[in-house]
Design a protein around this motif. Sequence first.
Motif, PDB file in Angstrom:
ATOM      1  N   PRO A  38       0.827  -1.211   0.000  1.00 53.76           N
ATOM      2  CA  PRO A  38       0.000   0.000   0.000  1.00 53.76           C
ATOM      3  C   PRO A  38       0.859   1.258   0.000  1.00 53.76           C
ATOM      4  N   LEU A  39       0.344   2.294  -0.633  1.00 54.47           N
ATOM      5  CA  LEU A  39       0.967   3.606  -0.612  1.00 54.47           C
ATOM      6  C   LEU A  39       0.136   4.504   0.291  1.00 54.47           C
ATOM      7  N   ALA A  87      15.700   5.050   2.364  1.00 52.62           N
ATOM      8  CA  ALA A  87      15.277   5.602   3.653  1.00 52.62           C
ATOM      9  C   ALA A  87      13.805   5.288   3.841  1.00 52.62           C
ATOM     10  N   ALA A  88      13.340   5.495   5.060  1.00 50.05           N
ATOM     11  CA  ALA A  88      11.921   5.325   5.362  1.00 50.05           C
ATOM     12  C   ALA A  88      11.151   6.552   4.871  1.00 50.05           C
ATOM     13  N   CYS A  89       9.853   6.397   4.695  1.00 49.12           N
ATOM     14  CA  CYS A  89       9.022   7.500   4.202  1.00 49.12           C
ATOM     15  C   CYS A  89       9.104   8.736   5.094  1.00 49.12           C
ATOM     16  N   GLY A  90       9.227   8.545   6.386  1.00 52.56           N
ATOM     17  CA  GLY A  90       9.279   9.678   7.300  1.00 52.56           C
ATOM     18  C   GLY A  90      10.610  10.402   7.328  1.00 52.56           C
ATOM     19  N   GLY A 132      13.732  -3.917   2.594  1.00 50.44           N
ATOM     20  CA  GLY A 132      13.371  -3.073   3.728  1.00 50.44           C
ATOM     21  C   GLY A 132      14.204  -1.809   3.815  1.00 50.44           C
ATOM     22  N   ARG A 133      15.173  -1.650   2.920  1.00 50.93           N
ATOM     23  CA  ARG A 133      16.027  -0.463   2.916  1.00 50.93           C
ATOM     24  C   ARG A 133      15.448   0.685   2.104  1.00 50.93           C
ATOM     25  N   TYR A 134      14.434   0.411   1.275  1.00 58.24           N
ATOM     26  CA  TYR A 134      13.971   1.407   0.315  1.00 58.24           C
ATOM     27  C   TYR A 134      12.509   1.799   0.521  1.00 58.24           C
ATOM     28  N   SER A 135      12.211   3.013   0.090  1.00 59.06           N
ATOM     29  CA  SER A 135      10.835   3.506   0.014  1.00 59.06           C
ATOM     30  C   SER A 135      10.610   4.031  -1.393  1.00 59.06           C
ATOM     31  N   ILE A 136       9.359   4.036  -1.801  1.00 52.35           N
ATOM     32  CA  ILE A 136       9.000   4.607  -3.093  1.00 52.35           C
ATOM     33  C   ILE A 136       8.117   5.817  -2.838  1.00 52.35           C
ATOM     34  N   GLY A 152       5.465   4.765   0.106  1.00 56.98           N
ATOM     35  CA  GLY A 152       5.311   3.403   0.631  1.00 56.98           C
ATOM     36  C   GLY A 152       6.670   2.789   0.885  1.00 56.98           C
ATOM     37  N   GLU A 153       6.780   2.052   1.970  1.00 57.02           N
ATOM     38  CA  GLU A 153       8.037   1.398   2.307  1.00 57.02           C
ATOM     39  C   GLU A 153       8.066   0.026   1.664  1.00 57.02           C
TER      40      GLU A 153
END
Length: 157
Positions: A38-39, A87-90, A132-136, A152-153
Motif C-alpha cells: 500500500p501507498l 530511507a523510510a518515508c518519514g 526493507g532499505r527502500y521507500s518509493i 510506501g516502504e
Amino acid sequence: MNLRFLAAIAIAQFVISGCAGTGSTTRPSAAADAVVIPLKATPINAGKVGRVTVLPLDGNTGVLLYFTGVPWHTTMPVHVYTYIYEAACGALPPQPAYALNEKVLVSSYWVGGPAESLAHTSPLQMSELLSGRYSIALRSAPGDGGQVIFCGELRRT
C-alpha cells in the motif's frame, strides 16, 4: 517497454485479484511472485489511496503504480514522478537513490475508472528492492511544487 514487461502488466491484475493458481509449481510465472504494497497519501493528497505492485523482470523489477488521484490543484494532464529512496518515508533524504521517470504522464487503467496508473522498471532486483532499505515516493510535477503525494516502504510483509 519490452514485450515481456507488457505481458506481466496484463496478467498482474488478474493474479492480484485472485484469479491465479493454475500455473505450474515447478516453473512459477513472474506475476505469481508479485508483491503488493500500500501507498500512504500525504496530507496534501488526503483521502486518496494507492498501491505499488512489484514483480521480477529479467534481473530487474517491474513497478506498477495504481492510485486514486492527485491534489485538486494539479495541472492537467497529470504528471507524476516516481523515486526510490534509501530511507523510510518519514525520513526521505533530499536526493533519491533512483528515479523511475521514463513515463510520467498518468493514465486510467480502466475506461471510466477513478484510478490512475504508471508502469516502470527498476534497475534493482526484486529481492534487493524489497529488502526493507527502500521507500518509493510519488511526487507531483515540478510545476505543481514537486511535493510527495504518496509514499510506501518497500518490504515483504
